[in-house]
Write a protein that holds these residues in place. Structure first.
Motif, PDB file in Angstrom:
ATOM      1  N   ALA A 165       2.114  -5.419   2.532  1.00 28.44           N
ATOM      2  CA  ALA A 165       1.364  -4.278   2.006  1.00 28.44           C
ATOM      3  C   ALA A 165       0.865  -4.558   0.589  1.00 28.44           C
ATOM      4  CB  ALA A 165       2.237  -3.026   2.024  1.00 28.44           C
ATOM      5  N   LYS A 166      -0.444  -4.418   0.394  1.00 25.16           N
ATOM      6  CA  LYS A 166      -1.016  -4.516  -0.947  1.00 25.16           C
ATOM      7  C   LYS A 166      -0.991  -3.155  -1.633  1.00 25.16           C
ATOM      8  CE  LYS A 166      -4.412  -7.978   0.536  1.00 25.16           C
ATOM      9  NZ  LYS A 166      -5.859  -8.271   0.573  1.00 25.16           N
ATOM     10  N   TYR A 167      -1.309  -2.118  -0.858  1.00 31.66           N
ATOM     11  CA  TYR A 167      -1.322  -0.757  -1.381  1.00 31.66           C
ATOM     12  C   TYR A 167      -0.495   0.134  -0.451  1.00 31.66           C
ATOM     13  CZ  TYR A 167      -5.319  -2.703  -3.840  1.00 31.66           C
ATOM     14  OH  TYR A 167      -6.130  -3.508  -4.597  1.00 31.66           O
ATOM     15  N   LYS A 168       0.008   1.212  -1.004  1.00 27.94           N
ATOM     16  CA  LYS A 168       0.857   2.106  -0.230  1.00 27.94           C
ATOM     17  C   LYS A 168       0.057   2.756   0.896  1.00 27.94           C
ATOM     18  CE  LYS A 168       3.952   6.074  -0.699  1.00 27.94           C
ATOM     19  NZ  LYS A 168       4.573   7.031  -1.648  1.00 27.94           N
ATOM     20  N   PRO A 169       0.512   2.639   2.151  1.00 26.50           N
ATOM     21  CA  PRO A 169      -0.210   3.274   3.251  1.00 26.50           C
ATOM     22  C   PRO A 169       0.123   4.760   3.349  1.00 26.50           C
ATOM     23  CG  PRO A 169       1.716   2.136   4.092  1.00 26.50           C
ATOM     24  CD  PRO A 169       1.665   1.851   2.611  1.00 26.50           C
ATOM     25  N   LYS A 185      -4.433   5.894   6.081  1.00 23.60           N
ATOM     26  CA  LYS A 185      -5.103   5.438   4.869  1.00 23.60           C
ATOM     27  C   LYS A 185      -4.525   4.097   4.461  1.00 23.60           C
ATOM     28  CE  LYS A 185      -6.217   6.901   0.125  1.00 23.60           C
ATOM     29  NZ  LYS A 185      -6.008   7.945  -0.908  1.00 23.60           N
ATOM     30  N   ASN A 186      -5.380   3.170   4.038  1.00 20.15           N
ATOM     31  CA  ASN A 186      -4.977   1.808   3.664  1.00 20.15           C
ATOM     32  C   ASN A 186      -4.408   1.040   4.857  1.00 20.15           C
ATOM     33  OD1 ASN A 186      -5.753   2.069   0.968  1.00 20.15           O
ATOM     34  ND2 ASN A 186      -3.761   2.912   0.377  1.00 20.15           N
ATOM     35  N   ASN A 188      -5.850  -1.131   6.597  1.00 18.17           N
ATOM     36  CA  ASN A 188      -6.248  -2.540   6.526  1.00 18.17           C
ATOM     37  C   ASN A 188      -5.552  -3.277   5.392  1.00 18.17           C
ATOM     38  OD1 ASN A 188      -7.598  -1.130   4.524  1.00 18.17           O
ATOM     39  ND2 ASN A 188      -9.418  -2.451   4.603  1.00 18.17           N
ATOM     40  N   GLN A 189      -4.669  -2.588   4.682  1.00 17.42           N
ATOM     41  CA  GLN A 189      -3.967  -3.204   3.557  1.00 17.42           C
ATOM     42  C   GLN A 189      -2.483  -3.464   3.871  1.00 17.42           C
ATOM     43  OE1 GLN A 189      -5.601  -4.206   0.917  1.00 17.42           O
ATOM     44  NE2 GLN A 189      -7.541  -3.274   1.541  1.00 17.42           N
ATOM     45  N   CYS A 190      -2.103  -3.334   5.137  1.00 14.01           N
ATOM     46  CA  CYS A 190      -0.719  -3.632   5.518  1.00 14.01           C
ATOM     47  C   CYS A 190      -0.694  -4.024   6.992  1.00 14.01           C
ATOM     48  CB  CYS A 190       0.197  -2.434   5.260  1.00 14.01           C
ATOM     49  SG  CYS A 190      -0.172  -0.996   6.273  1.00 14.01           S
ATOM     50  N   CYS A 232      -0.957 -10.664  -0.218  1.00 14.82           N
ATOM     51  CA  CYS A 232      -0.183  -9.534  -0.744  1.00 14.82           C
ATOM     52  C   CYS A 232       0.875  -9.964  -1.758  1.00 14.82           C
ATOM     53  CB  CYS A 232       0.487  -8.767   0.404  1.00 14.82           C
ATOM     54  SG  CYS A 232       1.877  -9.643   1.161  1.00 14.82           S
TER      55      CYS A 232
END
Length: 385
Positions: A165-169, A185-186, A188-190, A232
């Motif tokens: 995870a780059k940002y909190k989902p 939300k986010n 695609n970031q995890c 990440c």
């Protein structure tokens, strides 16, 4: 360097325990219950070939020239079964659908024996090595047993792994009863791994295969997966212009060691949400968890889970000044994870100092990390000396 497993696997259920259990089983009689020997062998030891099953039928069911001890010692070869295979054997032996019996000499007839009696005898020996047969399910008057570890560890089973995870989902439940989650939300970031975890944990190759299937990757699957993980890692270092940092070196050392060992090993999973608060600290008004995301997680089995943390000075200092408050929060979080059964290992940021400026220092860091992983793998029986 430690060598990987070969023909002689490390067993947590030791030979003497196995001998005692099998001797007790043979002494109790009615080894196969109402089943023929070849039927029993096929149920309790699925790894036997069809050819061997036919030999058991010929020598034990038709001609009766193999004793039961030969079946156990040589054919099933119980001393060389893996722990998982031996536990499976015990689970099937105590299955109530194998109708064990004893002979009532006074009335000259068979009498059914409740499987709980066999379980009590087996547990008398099995508990020596930290395992026990416990009731898994009850159907009518029948009890079905499962072999579980009685050692300290994490209770429950893994249902979802939110990682890389780059940002909190932002998470919602599609079905709260089944614990089915969806990222709104986010996403695609995890990454979210939601497949069942095998008894021997989540292995690196399994995780690579899963990622390739989820993203329809046919070529360079492992390289693509590693690149995604590296995206990440060390975000604070990259923000200041560095190409890598301690988290990247941790993954590098792990992967190099895996290649050197030449075997699959439990996956090193980065940036894992172990805790999750849907609100921010500002929204809630206070901090519910010290921190929600772990640097790395390794799952050696359902119970044996390892958390690896790399502590930069933000964990114990306010700027350049030591902060007893931050340090207390860190050790409290460590204490809580340990009480829940996680095996927690911390690395101080100072251990990595200068590795970006010196090839020699970086190689020393990588070698130290490899020694750590070797000792960790040895502890959990992944490699032997």
């Amino acid at each position: 360097m430690a060598s990987f497993k070969d023909s002689k696997e490390t067993h947590f259920i030791i030979d003497e325990t196995r001998r005692s259990i099998v001797d007790a089983i043979l002494a109790m009689g009615s080894l196969t219950g109402d089943k023929q020997y070849h039927e029993f062998a096929k149920v309790v030891c699925p790894s036997l070939t069809e050819g061997m099953i036919s030999e058991i039928a010929r020598h034990m069911d038709r001609f009766d020239d193999w004793p039961e001890s030969y079946l156990m010692d040589t054919i099933i070869d119980y001393l060389n079964l893996s722990d998982e295979e031996f536990m499976f054997f015990l689970e099937q032996y105590t299955n109530p659908n194998i109708h064990h019996w004893h002979w009532n000499a006074q009335e000259e007839r068979r009498e059914d024996v409740c499987n709980s009696g066999f379980v009590d005898v087996i547990n008398r020996y099995l508990e020596h090595d930290g395992y026990k047969l416990v009731v898994k399910d009850t159907i009518g008057d029948k009890q079905f047993y499962q072999c579980v570890s009685t050692k300290a560890g994490v209770q429950g089973s893994v249902k979802n792994i939110i990682f890389a995870a780059k940002y909190k989902p932002e998470i919602v439940f599609d079905d709260a009863l089944n614990n089915d989650i969806r990222i709104t939300k986010n996403a695609n970031q995890c990454l979210i791994y939601d497949r069942p975890i095998p008894q021997n944990g989540l292995m690196w190759n399994e995780l690579v295969e899963w990622y390739a299937e989820e993203n329809v990757i046919e070529d360079n699957q492992e390289n693509m997966f590693i690149r995604r993980l590296c995206d990440c890692l060390d975000t604070s270092f990259k923000a200041s212009g560095e190409k890598s940092g301690p988290e990247t070196w941790m993954l590098q050392a792990y992967y190099e060691l895996k290649k050197e060992l030449g075997v699959d090993v439990p996956a090193l999973i980065p940036q894992v949400y172990l805790y999750y608060d849907p609100q921010t600290q500002k929204e809630r008004g206070y901090k519910l968890f010290e921190h929600q995301k772990m640097d790395f997680l390794m799952i050696f089995s359902h119970r044996d889970r390892v958390v690896i943390e790399i502590d930069g000075k933000q964990h114990y200092a306010d700027g350049d000044r030591a902060s007893p408050k931050l340090y207390s929060e860190m050790v409290k979080a460590h204490r809580e994870m340990s009480l829940f059964g996680y095996d927690v290992y911390r690395f101080g940021g100072y251990e990595f100092l200068g590795a970006n400026d010196s090839g020699e220092l970086k190689q020393k860091v990588l070698n130290d990390l490899k020694r750590f992983f070797v000792n960790l793998f040895r502890k959990y029986g992944v490699v032997t000396v």
